[in-house]
Design an enzyme around this catalytic site. Structure first.
Site, short mmCIF file in Angstrom:
data_model
loop_
_atom_site.label_atom_id
_atom_site.label_comp_id
_atom_site.label_asym_id
_atom_site.label_seq_id
_atom_site.Cartn_x
_atom_site.Cartn_y
_atom_site.Cartn_z
N CYS A 99 17.33 -24.25 13.48
CA CYS A 99 17.40 -25.67 13.83
C CYS A 99 18.63 -25.94 14.69
O CYS A 99 18.66 -25.56 15.85
CB CYS A 99 17.34 -26.54 12.57
N HIS A 127 12.77 -24.25 9.20
CA HIS A 127 13.79 -23.81 8.24
C HIS A 127 13.22 -22.82 7.22
O HIS A 127 12.75 -23.22 6.15
CB HIS A 127 14.33 -25.03 7.48
N GLU A 150 14.86 -20.99 5.24
CA GLU A 150 15.68 -21.00 4.02
C GLU A 150 15.21 -22.01 2.99
O GLU A 150 15.61 -21.96 1.83
CB GLU A 150 17.16 -21.25 4.37
#
Length: 223
Positions: free
Chosen positions: A85, A193, A195
């Protein structure tokens, strides 16, 4: 592997990135934007957020942080670097990756579980996936639309440097590009994302974990 996650003023997802690295079996350490060395790490993650408040342009100030000179030099020397990002925006501003990220075409911040197709599994960060595999990870951005001139877009396509593509196009990215890599395959920028998709308890599942377990596996573009 020892993975350093850089915290800039305004970073939001640095703790999440360190957690994802640990869940993938790595040692995760915090790096600070003012650091002048990388502390012996084997790879670096530039996390999501709003570095320096996104003043001027997203990532435009972060590229001048002391730590980024070390990251740029290490990346050019072959160290794996993942920009997520805002980290993707920083990689573009630092000229480690081509193109730019601009305001979403619908002019709104978007947050959703997004389907992607992995189109290059020969990078340091995607070798755990099958070529053409579809995954679902979180997408949250206001300036996530990837743009480049036609010559650059054609080059990325021809060289297989589109890492992931959106199923659908949630933000107006040219050719639905969600992530790209450098020529060597060690530097990857990804707008969604991973994660936030590393465990079943939180998020849409574990499809993002492969971006972190890929580290250390064979499969670079240069191989």
């Amino acid at each position: 592997m020892k993975i350093g996650v850089v915290t800039f003023p305004g970073s939001l997802d640095d703790v999440d990135a360190r957690r994802a690295a640990r869940l993938a079996g790595h040692e995760a350490v915090a790096l600070w934007h003012g650091d002048h060395d990388l502390g012996g790490v084997d790879a670096v993650i530039l996390p999501g957020g709003f570095s320096y408040g996104d003043y001027l342009r997203c990532g435009a100030i972060a590229r001048f942080a002391p730590v980024m000179q070390e990251v740029v030099d290490a990346a050019r020397g072959g160290m794996p670097v993942l920009g997520i990002c805002n980290g993707f925006q920083i990689l573009c501003e630092s000229h480690l990756l081509p193109g730019a990220l601009i305001r979403n075409d619908h002019r709104k911040f978007g947050c959703l579980d997004q389907r992607l197709v992995i189109e290059n599994n020969r990078t340091s960060w995607t070798s755990a996936y099958a070529d053409g595999q579809e995954v679902t990870i979180v997408l949250k951005n206001g300036e996530g639309s990837f743009v480049a001139d036609e010559k650059t877009l054609d080059m990325l396509e021809a060289e297989g440097r589109v890492v992931a593509r959106y199923v659908g196009n949630p933000n107006g990215s040219q050719r639905a590009i969600a992530g790209i890599t450098n020529e060597a395959g060690n530097v990857v920028g990804l707008m969604p994302h991973p994660e936030h998709a590393v465990e079943d308890l939180c998020g849409p599942g574990t499809d993002g974990l492969g971006f972190f377990t890929s580290l250390g596996a064979v499969g670079l573009l240069s191989a």
